[in-house]
Design an enzyme around this catalytic site. Structure first.
Site, PDB file in Angstrom:
ATOM      1  N   ASP A 152       0.793  -1.416   0.068  1.00 40.19           N
ATOM      2  CA  ASP A 152      -0.035   0.005  -0.103  1.00 40.19           C
ATOM      3  C   ASP A 152       0.821   1.233  -0.049  1.00 40.19           C
ATOM      4  O   ASP A 152       0.201   2.264   0.514  1.00 40.19           O
ATOM      5  CB  ASP A 152      -0.725   0.058   1.093  1.00 40.19           C
ATOM      6  CG  ASP A 152      -2.031  -1.109   1.301  1.00 40.19           C
ATOM      7  OD1 ASP A 152      -1.699  -2.100   0.225  1.00 40.19           O
ATOM      8  OD2 ASP A 152      -2.545  -1.314   2.254  1.00 40.19           O
ATOM      9  N   LYS A 167      -7.331  -4.158  -2.422  1.00 46.70           N
ATOM     10  CA  LYS A 167      -7.938  -4.795  -1.094  1.00 46.70           C
ATOM     11  C   LYS A 167      -8.651  -3.622  -0.291  1.00 46.70           C
ATOM     12  O   LYS A 167      -8.509  -2.454  -0.578  1.00 46.70           O
ATOM     13  CB  LYS A 167      -6.923  -5.317  -0.379  1.00 46.70           C
ATOM     14  CG  LYS A 167      -5.835  -4.365   0.270  1.00 46.70           C
ATOM     15  CD  LYS A 167      -4.763  -5.184   1.205  1.00 46.70           C
ATOM     16  CE  LYS A 167      -3.725  -4.233   1.848  1.00 46.70           C
ATOM     17  NZ  LYS A 167      -4.398  -3.404   2.888  1.00 46.70           N
ATOM     18  N   CYS A 207      -1.809  -2.171   8.567  1.00 45.40           N
ATOM     19  CA  CYS A 207      -1.723  -3.246   7.522  1.00 45.40           C
ATOM     20  C   CYS A 207      -0.478  -4.262   7.552  1.00 45.40           C
ATOM     21  O   CYS A 207      -0.390  -5.253   7.436  1.00 45.40           O
ATOM     22  CB  CYS A 207      -1.702  -2.673   6.179  1.00 45.40           C
ATOM     23  SG  CYS A 207      -3.237  -1.838   5.856  1.00 45.40           S
TER      24      CYS A 207
END
Length: 201
Positions: free
Chosen positions: A22, A83, A119
């Site tokens: 990310d 996601k 995350c």
């Protein structure tokens, strides 16, 4: 014996997977140390490409948060997956890992990106619960605050991850100056990694 070696922190190119989480443009303004982390991540990705380490990338809610920063070359990635789950271990990623490595999967995952306390941490927990050895590249990982980053790295170590640096990972993968890719990789590590203030945490 091989599993014992991974528990000691050894890295085998053929049994290692890189996972980039990310690092997207929309996060840049709010992330402490974002630009230094991007520079170190670029070096790690380039080394991984030279050494032929498979790479899996996720993008969190990319329709709103954009794509991976253009500063990073992810052209060699084995998949870039959108996601909404905080962990990277969504079904599409798990299927891709099985396609690449078979049911046993890789022995070791090198994990880096953002955010360290969300995350990355939840991905590491999922990976550890599935029996993988996890190395977290701390100088390629970021949070909005240094406090969250520091405490996340401490928790990750408590969980059993190797909390390390990009150069440590690169040299562990090569292991020997006689490695055929050494001359290419040494140009990447000629200059030291960019300081992300880990020593101050």
């Amino acid at each position: 014996m091989a599993r014992q070696l991974t528990k000691l922190g050894y890295l085998d190119v053929k049994k290692t997977l890189f996972m980039l989480c990310d690092l997207q443009d929309k996060f840049r303004p709010g992330m402490k140390m974002f630009d230094p982390v991007i520079k170190n991540t670029s070096k790690l990705l380039q080394a991984g490409k030279i050494l032929d380490v498979p790479l899996i990338v996720t993008e969190h809610y990319p329709e709103k948060l954009g794509r991976i920063v253009k500063d990073l070359d992810i052209s060699h990635a084995k998949g870039v997956f959108p996601k909404t789950l905080f962990s990277m271990m969504i079904p599409d990623v798990q299927r891709r890992i099985e396609e690449l490595y078979g049911r046993e999967g890789p022995e070791t995952v090198v994990l880096f990106g953002l955010e360290s306390h969300i995350c990355l941490e939840q991905t590491a927990m999922d990976l550890l619960s599935q029996g993988y050895t996890v190395h977290v590249a701390a100088d390629c990982s970021v949070s909005r605050t240094q406090e969250d980053r520091k405490l996340a790295l401490e928790r990750l170590q408590q969980y059993g991850c190797f909390v390390t640096t990009s150069e440590n990972i690169i040299f562990k993968l090569m292991r020997d100056k006689q490695h055929p890719a050494f001359d290419k990789v040494r140009h990447l590590v000629r200059d030291p990694s960019v300081d992300t203030e880990l020593a101050k945490l």
